[in-house]
Design a protein around this motif. Structure first.
Motif, PDB file in Angstrom:
ATOM      1  N   LEU A  85       0.837  -1.200   0.000  1.00 15.74           N
ATOM      2  CA  LEU A  85       0.000   0.000   0.000  1.00 15.74           C
ATOM      3  C   LEU A  85       0.876   1.255   0.000  1.00 15.74           C
ATOM      4  N   ALA A  86       1.974   1.222   0.757  1.00 16.11           N
ATOM      5  CA  ALA A  86       2.915   2.360   0.780  1.00 16.11           C
ATOM      6  C   ALA A  86       3.524   2.572  -0.606  1.00 16.11           C
ATOM      7  N   ALA A  87       3.877   1.487  -1.281  1.00 18.28           N
ATOM      8  CA  ALA A  87       4.452   1.600  -2.626  1.00 18.28           C
ATOM      9  C   ALA A  87       3.440   2.197  -3.597  1.00 18.28           C
ATOM     10  N   HIS A  88       2.183   1.779  -3.499  1.00 19.01           N
ATOM     11  CA  HIS A  88       1.148   2.329  -4.387  1.00 19.01           C
ATOM     12  C   HIS A  88       0.918   3.812  -4.071  1.00 19.01           C
ATOM     13  N   GLU A  89       0.888   4.157  -2.801  1.00 15.26           N
ATOM     14  CA  GLU A  89       0.717   5.563  -2.406  1.00 15.26           C
ATOM     15  C   GLU A  89       1.875   6.404  -2.951  1.00 15.26           C
ATOM     16  N   ARG A  90       3.069   5.870  -2.912  1.00 17.21           N
ATOM     17  CA  ARG A  90       4.240   6.579  -3.436  1.00 17.21           C
ATOM     18  C   ARG A  90       4.130   6.777  -4.946  1.00 17.21           C
ATOM     19  N   ARG A  91       3.673   5.733  -5.664  1.00 17.10           N
ATOM     20  CA  ARG A  91       3.494   5.852  -7.117  1.00 17.10           C
ATOM     21  C   ARG A  91       2.479   6.937  -7.464  1.00 17.10           C
ATOM     22  N   VAL A  92       1.370   6.970  -6.745  1.00 18.15           N
ATOM     23  CA  VAL A  92       0.338   7.982  -6.998  1.00 18.15           C
ATOM     24  C   VAL A  92       0.899   9.378  -6.708  1.00 18.15           C
ATOM     25  N   ALA A  93       1.655   9.513  -5.623  1.00 19.65           N
ATOM     26  CA  ALA A  93       2.257  10.812  -5.293  1.00 19.65           C
ATOM     27  C   ALA A  93       3.228  11.246  -6.389  1.00 19.65           C
ATOM     28  N   ASP A  94       4.003  10.310  -6.909  1.00 20.57           N
ATOM     29  CA  ASP A  94       4.947  10.628  -7.992  1.00 20.57           C
ATOM     30  C   ASP A  94       4.212  11.045  -9.268  1.00 20.57           C
ATOM     31  N   GLU A  95       3.106  10.367  -9.580  1.00 21.03           N
ATOM     32  CA  GLU A  95       2.312  10.732 -10.760  1.00 21.03           C
ATOM     33  C   GLU A  95       1.743  12.143 -10.621  1.00 21.03           C
ATOM     34  N   ARG A  96       1.288  12.468  -9.434  1.00 22.90           N
ATOM     35  CA  ARG A  96       0.725  13.804  -9.208  1.00 22.90           C
ATOM     36  C   ARG A  96       1.811  14.867  -9.287  1.00 22.90           C
ATOM     37  N   ALA A  97       2.989  14.557  -8.777  1.00 24.33           N
ATOM     38  CA  ALA A  97       4.100  15.515  -8.869  1.00 24.33           C
ATOM     39  C   ALA A  97       4.498  15.730 -10.330  1.00 24.33           C
ATOM     40  N   ALA A  98       4.493  14.667 -11.117  1.00 28.34           N
ATOM     41  CA  ALA A  98       4.837  14.793 -12.542  1.00 28.34           C
ATOM     42  C   ALA A  98       3.782  15.610 -13.294  1.00 28.34           C
ATOM     43  N   ALA A  99       2.534  15.511 -12.875  1.00 29.94           N
ATOM     44  CA  ALA A  99       1.448  16.244 -13.545  1.00 29.94           C
ATOM     45  C   ALA A  99       1.527  17.750 -13.295  1.00 29.94           C
ATOM     46  N   LEU A 100       2.328  18.165 -12.336  1.00 32.62           N
ATOM     47  CA  LEU A 100       2.460  19.598 -12.040  1.00 32.62           C
ATOM     48  C   LEU A 100       2.945  20.385 -13.252  1.00 32.62           C
ATOM     49  N   LEU A 101       3.761  19.764 -14.074  1.00 36.94           N
ATOM     50  CA  LEU A 101       4.322  20.448 -15.238  1.00 36.94           C
ATOM     51  C   LEU A 101       3.262  20.827 -16.263  1.00 36.94           C
TER      52      LEU A 101
END
Length: 171
Positions: free
Chosen positions: A122-138
């Motif tokens: 679950l932590a790994a999935h939460e991290r992936r979602v956080a990374d996707e959201r950070a990438a979408a900032l651009l």
């Protein structure tokens, strides 16, 4: 004698007026796109914003389902997951709730057998979602970028807390 009916001059004038009206209103172009470059840019921005919001909401729905499935499979983790799940639910509400239409989100995979492994996954999935959201900032406009940045930071914090919870959870 006075002539009645349509004359050649009258027919040409009417045809010209009709053609001019069609050109000025954009009839017959078959496009819903605005002709003004600024209006086109605004329409494209709205579509991009909607797409980013929908993707973030789908990820939130998937994440909530994983939290629910983990808590249901490993009741020992339910108390520790509740505040983190509430954060994910608040983020989904800030995005406008679950996306409407489209295909429903697939059911998340069953969590691993042990509570520790389930929390790590679950932590790994939460991290992936956080990374996707950070990438979408651009790609996001300023308002959505602030929301996504906040959500990415909270997701990274949740991932850390889930990792710590996994360490504290008995095998």
């Amino acid at each position: 004698m006075h002539r009645t009916g349509t004359t050649r001059r009258g027919a040409l004038t009417a045809t010209g007026a009709f053609a001019l009206g069609a050109v000025l209103t954009g009839c017959g172009s078959g496009q819903d796109e605005p002709r003004n470059p600024r209006a086109r840019a605004e329409a494209a921005s709205l579509r991009a914003r909607s797409t980013l919001r929908t993707a973030a909401a789908r990820a939130g729905v998937s994440l909530l389902a994983r939290y629910d499935r983990t808590a249901a499979t490993h009741p020992l983790t339910e108390a520790g997951l509740a505040p983190l799940r509430a954060t994910v639910g608040a983020h989904l509400a800030a995005l406008g709730g679950p996306p409407k239409g489209g295909s429903p989100a697939p059911a998340p995979p069953a969590p691993p057998g042990g509570a520790k492994a389930a929390l790590r996954e679950l932590a790994a999935h939460e991290r992936r979602v956080a990374d996707e959201r950070a990438a979408a900032l651009l790609e996001a406009d300023s308002e959505l970028a602030r929301l996504l940045a906040s959500m990415a930071a909270a997701g990274a914090a949740n991932a850390y807390l889930l990792t710590e919870l996994a360490k504290e959870t008995p095998a």
